[in-house]
Design a protein around this motif. Structure first.
Motif, PDB file in Angstrom:
ATOM      1  N   VAL A 111      46.728  51.864  32.770  1.00 45.79           N
ATOM      2  CA  VAL A 111      46.079  50.575  34.089  1.00 45.79           C
ATOM      3  C   VAL A 111      46.816  50.569  34.108  1.00 45.79           C
ATOM      4  N   PRO A 112      46.941  50.195  35.951  1.00 50.72           N
ATOM      5  CA  PRO A 112      47.629  49.633  37.061  1.00 50.72           C
ATOM      6  C   PRO A 112      47.608  48.005  36.805  1.00 50.72           C
ATOM      7  N   VAL A 113      49.280  47.396  36.706  1.00 48.84           N
ATOM      8  CA  VAL A 113      48.571  45.945  36.396  1.00 48.84           C
ATOM      9  C   VAL A 113      47.761  45.484  37.109  1.00 48.84           C
ATOM     10  N   GLY A 114      47.551  45.667  38.679  1.00 48.79           N
ATOM     11  CA  GLY A 114      47.077  45.316  39.480  1.00 48.79           C
ATOM     12  C   GLY A 114      45.705  45.143  39.339  1.00 48.79           C
ATOM     13  N   GLN A 115      44.792  45.541  38.002  1.00 45.65           N
ATOM     14  CA  GLN A 115      43.785  45.868  37.880  1.00 45.65           C
ATOM     15  C   GLN A 115      43.273  44.648  36.695  1.00 45.65           C
ATOM     16  N   ALA A 116      44.457  44.030  36.197  1.00 45.12           N
ATOM     17  CA  ALA A 116      44.245  43.314  34.620  1.00 45.12           C
ATOM     18  C   ALA A 116      44.251  42.033  35.730  1.00 45.12           C
ATOM     19  N   GLU A 117      45.325  42.320  36.933  1.00 49.14           N
ATOM     20  CA  GLU A 117      45.854  40.726  37.969  1.00 49.14           C
ATOM     21  C   GLU A 117      44.497  39.911  37.662  1.00 49.14           C
ATOM     22  N   ALA A 121      42.027  36.974  38.458  1.00 47.45           N
ATOM     23  CA  ALA A 121      42.672  36.216  39.102  1.00 47.45           C
ATOM     24  C   ALA A 121      40.918  35.436  39.500  1.00 47.45           C
ATOM     25  N   ILE A 122      40.059  36.741  38.628  1.00 46.84           N
ATOM     26  CA  ILE A 122      38.518  35.585  39.768  1.00 46.84           C
ATOM     27  C   ILE A 122      37.777  35.105  37.984  1.00 46.84           C
ATOM     28  N   GLY A 123      38.954  34.678  37.106  1.00 47.98           N
ATOM     29  CA  GLY A 123      38.731  33.520  35.842  1.00 47.98           C
ATOM     30  C   GLY A 123      38.784  34.675  34.729  1.00 47.98           C
ATOM     31  N   LEU A 124      38.486  35.642  34.706  1.00 47.89           N
ATOM     32  CA  LEU A 124      38.178  36.365  33.169  1.00 47.89           C
ATOM     33  C   LEU A 124      39.463  35.762  32.786  1.00 47.89           C
ATOM     34  N   PRO A 125      38.514  35.381  31.059  1.00 50.94           N
ATOM     35  CA  PRO A 125      39.623  35.553  29.681  1.00 50.94           C
ATOM     36  C   PRO A 125      39.806  36.855  29.538  1.00 50.94           C
ATOM     37  N   PHE A 126      41.380  36.610  29.056  1.00 55.21           N
ATOM     38  CA  PHE A 126      41.408  37.951  28.182  1.00 55.21           C
ATOM     39  C   PHE A 126      40.848  39.025  28.064  1.00 55.21           C
ATOM     40  N   THR A 131      38.418  44.019  27.817  1.00 54.02           N
ATOM     41  CA  THR A 131      37.111  45.046  27.435  1.00 54.02           C
ATOM     42  C   THR A 131      36.187  45.160  28.607  1.00 54.02           C
ATOM     43  N   LEU A 132      36.244  44.391  29.308  1.00 52.85           N
ATOM     44  CA  LEU A 132      35.418  45.197  30.750  1.00 52.85           C
ATOM     45  C   LEU A 132      36.063  45.754  32.081  1.00 52.85           C
ATOM     46  N   VAL A 133      37.084  45.455  31.768  1.00 54.26           N
ATOM     47  CA  VAL A 133      38.129  46.125  32.945  1.00 54.26           C
ATOM     48  C   VAL A 133      39.237  47.461  32.065  1.00 54.26           C
ATOM     49  N   ILE A 134      39.958  47.301  31.545  1.00 53.51           N
ATOM     50  CA  ILE A 134      40.895  47.370  30.832  1.00 53.51           C
ATOM     51  C   ILE A 134      40.478  48.603  29.824  1.00 53.51           C
TER      52      ILE A 134
END
Length: 218
Positions: A111-117, A121-126, A131-134
């Motif tokens: 998964v591109p690092v930019g997805q997690a960044e 950036a919008i304030g989501l915790p790890f 669970t929602l992105v990665i």
């Protein structure tokens, strides 16, 4: 066919126990594997260290020894009594979780690092980032290797036969020890192999179905 129809009660119990060990062990492996896989990529050093230690110790231990510990070592700990079937499920689930974790870690790394960044950036915790992105994206990329892990899990259920768990691999000795049961050990083993081939083909079909469905969904 006498070895089948003359022992339907034994075949039913053996297939049922095999599927029970496979499905419940698979659920344990998947849930625990997701947790450990997330720990392996966690920004917290202690979490990464614990996840790495767990994977390296359990994955490098032969499955037979893991079964041996649970079936024979667990009762010596003074904990509540559990049946051999339950202990076998725990053994195979905890063992397979290490492979699930490593497959997921590989998927997470695709998964591109930019997805997690962007998520951070919008304030989501790890936890929500995972669970929602990665993880949703990682699961799509690891369908073939993940199904290979579960096919291996299915075949590893045969180890349970050596620990008094009445599954398919135990049929040979069960039928052979009963003088009034039709069939010889070689016939039983051949039919057991046929059953496993059918189950693996069904899992291969499921793999293709998931790949096609999630490829369209992208």
């Amino acid at each position: 066919m006498d070895v089948i129809f003359g022992n339907l009660d034994l075949w039913g119990k053996a297939i049922g126990n095999t599927l029970l060990v496979f499905f419940i062990g698979g659920i344990i492996a998947l849930v625990l594997g997701i947790i450990v896989g997330a720990m392996r990529v966690s920004p917290i050093p202690i979490a990464r260290g614990v996840g790495t230690l767990y994977v390296n110790i359990v994955r490098n231990t032969p499955l037979t020894l893991v079964f041996f510990f649970f079936v024979f070592g667990y009762p010596q700990l003074g904990l509540p009594d559990l049946s051999n079937t339950v202990l076998g499920i725990l053994a195979i689930g905890i063992y397979t979780a290490t492979y699930v974790a490593e497959v997921l870690r590989a998927g997470i790394n695709t998964v591109p690092v930019g997805q997690a960044e962007a998520a951070r950036a919008i304030g989501l915790p790890f936890g929500q980032v995972m669970t929602l992105v990665i993880l949703p994206q990682a699961f799509r990329s690891v369908v073939p290797p993940m199904m290979s892990v579960f096919i291996a899990l299915l075949k590893n259920t045969t180890v349970a036969a050596g620990f008094s768990i009445a599954e398919l691999a135990a049929l040979r000795s069960t039928i052979n020890d009963s003088a009034d049961r039709p069939g010889n050990p070689m016939e039983v083993l051949l039919w057991v192999a046929v059953v496993f081939v059918i189950l693996v083909l069904l899992m291969s079909w499921l793999q293709r179905h998931l790949e096609n469905r999630w490829r369209i969904a992208r």
